[in-house]
Design an enzyme around this catalytic site. Structure first.
Site, short mmCIF file in Angstrom:
data_model
loop_
_atom_site.label_atom_id
_atom_site.label_comp_id
_atom_site.label_asym_id
_atom_site.label_seq_id
_atom_site.Cartn_x
_atom_site.Cartn_y
_atom_site.Cartn_z
N LYS A 115 34.67 32.42 48.19
CA LYS A 115 34.93 31.62 46.99
C LYS A 115 35.88 32.41 46.10
CE LYS A 115 31.03 28.53 46.64
NZ LYS A 115 30.69 28.63 48.06
N ASP A 149 36.59 28.47 50.55
CA ASP A 149 35.80 27.34 50.05
C ASP A 149 36.54 26.68 48.89
OD1 ASP A 149 33.74 27.89 51.80
OD2 ASP A 149 32.38 28.71 50.30
N MET A 150 36.24 25.41 48.64
CA MET A 150 36.84 24.75 47.48
C MET A 150 35.79 24.60 46.39
SD MET A 150 39.72 23.76 46.39
CE MET A 150 40.86 23.32 47.70
N GLN A 179 37.81 18.05 49.61
CA GLN A 179 36.62 17.31 49.18
C GLN A 179 36.92 15.81 49.10
OE1 GLN A 179 37.01 19.68 45.76
NE2 GLN A 179 35.15 20.88 46.07
N ARG A 200 38.57 22.08 56.58
CA ARG A 200 37.16 21.65 56.57
C ARG A 200 37.05 20.50 55.60
NH1 ARG A 200 33.53 25.74 53.59
NH2 ARG A 200 33.31 26.91 55.52
N LYS A 203 32.16 16.44 51.40
CA LYS A 203 32.11 15.39 50.37
C LYS A 203 32.42 15.97 49.00
CE LYS A 203 28.90 12.38 52.83
NZ LYS A 203 27.60 11.70 52.82
N GLY A 204 31.94 17.19 48.74
CA GLY A 204 32.15 17.82 47.43
C GLY A 204 30.82 18.02 46.72
N LYS A 217 28.76 6.95 45.58
CA LYS A 217 28.58 7.63 46.88
C LYS A 217 29.25 6.86 48.03
CE LYS A 217 24.81 9.27 49.89
NZ LYS A 217 25.73 9.93 50.76
N ARG A 318 22.75 23.71 43.74
CA ARG A 318 23.59 22.64 44.31
C ARG A 318 22.87 21.96 45.48
NH1 ARG A 318 27.81 26.29 43.16
NH2 ARG A 318 28.01 26.95 45.31
N ARG A 319 22.10 22.75 46.22
CA ARG A 319 21.34 22.13 47.34
C ARG A 319 20.24 21.22 46.78
NH1 ARG A 319 25.16 24.71 48.89
NH2 ARG A 319 26.00 22.66 48.57
C1 LIG Z 1 29.66 23.85 56.29
C2 LIG Z 1 29.75 23.30 54.91
C3 LIG Z 1 30.59 23.88 53.99
C4 LIG Z 1 30.74 23.36 52.70
N1 LIG Z 1 31.68 23.85 51.85
C5 LIG Z 1 31.90 23.24 50.66
C6 LIG Z 1 32.96 23.62 49.81
O1 LIG Z 1 33.74 24.53 50.11
N2 LIG Z 1 33.12 22.96 48.64
C7 LIG Z 1 32.28 21.92 48.26
O2 LIG Z 1 32.49 21.32 47.20
N3 LIG Z 1 31.25 21.56 49.05
C8 LIG Z 1 31.04 22.19 50.23
N4 LIG Z 1 29.99 21.77 51.02
C9 LIG Z 1 28.94 20.88 50.46
C10 LIG Z 1 29.32 19.42 50.58
O3 LIG Z 1 30.36 19.12 49.69
C11 LIG Z 1 28.12 18.53 50.28
O4 LIG Z 1 27.68 18.75 48.99
C12 LIG Z 1 26.93 18.73 51.21
O5 LIG Z 1 27.33 18.97 52.52
C13 LIG Z 1 26.00 17.48 51.23
O6 LIG Z 1 26.72 16.38 51.66
P1 LIG Z 1 26.57 15.71 53.11
O7 LIG Z 1 27.94 15.55 53.65
O8 LIG Z 1 25.67 16.50 53.97
O9 LIG Z 1 26.06 14.26 52.81
P2 LIG Z 1 24.83 13.70 51.93
O10 LIG Z 1 25.06 12.24 51.87
O11 LIG Z 1 24.68 14.46 50.66
O12 LIG Z 1 23.60 14.03 52.85
C14 LIG Z 1 23.41 13.44 54.13
C15 LIG Z 1 22.05 13.84 54.65
O13 LIG Z 1 22.02 15.23 54.89
C16 LIG Z 1 20.78 15.78 54.51
N5 LIG Z 1 21.01 16.72 53.39
C17 LIG Z 1 22.14 16.87 52.70
N6 LIG Z 1 22.01 17.83 51.76
C18 LIG Z 1 20.76 18.27 51.86
C19 LIG Z 1 20.00 19.25 51.16
N7 LIG Z 1 20.52 19.97 50.17
N8 LIG Z 1 18.72 19.47 51.52
C20 LIG Z 1 18.16 18.75 52.53
N9 LIG Z 1 18.82 17.81 53.23
C21 LIG Z 1 20.10 17.57 52.90
C22 LIG Z 1 19.90 14.65 54.11
O14 LIG Z 1 19.21 14.22 55.26
C23 LIG Z 1 20.90 13.60 53.67
O15 LIG Z 1 20.41 12.30 53.75
C24 LIG Z 1 29.90 22.26 52.32
C25 LIG Z 1 29.06 21.68 53.25
C26 LIG Z 1 28.97 22.15 54.52
C27 LIG Z 1 28.08 21.47 55.51
#
Ligand SMILES: Cc1cc2nc3c(=O)[nH]c(=O)nc-3n(C[C@H](O)[C@H](O)[C@H](O)COP(=O)(O)OP(=O)(O)OC[C@H]3O[C@@H](n4cnc5c(N)ncnc54)[C@H](O)[C@@H]3O)c2cc1C
Length: 337
Positions: A115, A149-150, A179, A200, A203-204, A217, A318-319
């Site tokens: 980051k 990372d973004m 994102q 990569r 969603k963001g 969403k 954030r998680r």
């Molecule tokens: C490898 C990787 C790198 C990333 N790097 C960046 C980055 O550089 N910048 C950035 O802004 N974001 C980053 N993200 C985070 C991303 O932007 C999303 O916030 C995150 O991945 C949740 O979105 P989703 O695509 O999984 O979909 P969502 O619609 O949020 O989730 C889909 C499903 O995944 C599961 N899930 C998702 N999140 C969780 C959680 N926290 N706990 C439990 N279950 C969950 C659930 O079953 C949910 O229904 C990254 C994500 C990944 C996987």
């Protein structure tokens, strides 16, 4: 609690509460008072362990070895962001370079994710550029891949600019993140495709105003598929590359735990006759383990983002924000104890 648990027993929240809760949790992720409070709670530390491999690099390498044994790759992330002074930014840089050397020595299959606010982006452009260059050059010596990372939208232009500076210097072992929630991302992807970038798509994870990002969403999801589609049509000509940390990610890395986004990419890649190894799926450590293992067994490259270190607070929040049901699980544990 099992640190790698895939699903917690949770009580669903009313849907309309989710965006408000998400905003509040992201606000808390940046609030110093909340950080002090939450980091002092044993229940928070225990729950964070679900998403974080451990405090030390050796904890992280241990997690990577386990993933490698299951046929998955990793990208290591030393937790920390928004560094307050140059000394901290330089210390983080040294630790990341040490991690790169350890990846090469221990022969694990992993790259690193970084980051830029951890390397001094908020402080001084020359400082962050110098730190980033040192990291990517150290990784280049072993042909290890570095992903930038973004972070939130005020940093997107500078982040892409620094990425381009390094590419212009001939450093090709570096990639970026796009994102799908940002309106600008389609234009960014088209420009990056023309530059043979390794991208990569996520969603963001930050709080963005409606002037810059889709509030709904469903729009973020639709934009995600459009970006994946653009990259699928463009990306399969990029040459494969690998080094001490294993293969580099191809042009498109689908980074999502969302089964619908994953299915979309799989289906369209198959229709276009793109070989499995040319689309990588990336997921976060400790989330949807079942999906991670299933994709690896199907023969797709799967890379797990493995965070480690003591600065777990903003990452953890954030998680929680992504899945408010996690918050309920956390609160109920807190009350029970
Ligand atoms: C490898 C990787 C790198 C990333 N790097 C960046 C980055 O550089 N910048 C950035 O802004 N974001 C980053 N993200 C985070 C991303 O932007 C999303 O916030 C995150 O991945 C949740 O979105 P989703 O695509 O999984 O979909 P969502 O619609 O949020 O989730 C889909 C499903 O995944 C599961 N899930 C998702 N999140 C969780 C959680 N926290 N706990 C439990 N279950 C969950 C659930 O079953 C949910 O229904 C990254 C994500 C990944 C996987």
């Amino acid at each position: 609690m099992n640190a790698q648990a895939t699903t917690a027993r949770v009580h669903p929240l009313p849907k309309q509460l989710n965006p408000m809760l998400r905003s509040f949790l992201i606000y808390l992720s940046q609030a110093a008072w909340a950080k002090r409070l939450i980091m002092s709670l044993g229940a928070a530390r225990r729950m964070a362990r679900r998403f974080v491999a451990g405090d030390s690099l050796s904890d992280a390498l241990h997690a990577v070895r386990k993933l490698n044994a299951e046929g998955m790759f990793a990208t290591l992330d030393l937790l920390g962001e928004h560094t307050a002074d140059a000394a901290d930014a330089n210390a983080s840089t040294a630790k990341i370079i040490h991690a790169i050397q350890q990846i090469a020595e221990s022969e694990v299959r992993s790259g690193v994710s970084i980051k830029l606010t951890q390397l001094g982006l908020k402080l001084d452009l020359a400082l962050v550029e110098g730190n980033l260059r040192q990291i990517v050059q150290a990784a280049k010596e072993h042909q290890i891949f570095v992903r930038i990372d973004m972070e939130d939208s005020p940093w997107v232009d500078t982040t892409l600019g620094l990425y381009r500076t390094l590419r212009a210097e001939g450093l090709d072992n570096v990639g970026v993140v796009i994102q799908s929630y940002l309106y600008r991302s389609e234009a960014d992807v088209l420009a990056l495709i023309a530059e043979d970038a390794r991208i990569r798509v996520v969603k963001g994870a930050y709080m963005e105003p409606a002037e810059r990002a889709f509030p709904e969403k469903a729009d973020v999801d639709a934009a995600y598929d459009r970006l994946a589609d653009l990259l699928l049509h463009a990306g399969h000509h990029l040459p494969a590359a690998s080094g001490a940390g294993g293969p580099w990610p191809p042009m498109l890395a689908v980074a999502s735990q969302d089964p619908k986004r994953i299915e979309f990419a799989k289906k369209h890649a198959a229709e276009l006759g793109i070989p499995k190894e040319q689309v990588e799926f990336q997921m976060l450590y400790g989330i949807r383990r079942d999906l991670q293992v299933a994709l690896a067994r199907e023969g797709y490259p799967v890379r797990i983002y493995v965070p480690y270190g003591r600065e777990w607070y903003p990452y953890f929040m954030r998680r929680l924000a992504e899945r408010p049901a996690n918050l309920w699980f956390f609160l109920s544990n807190l009350v029970r104890r």
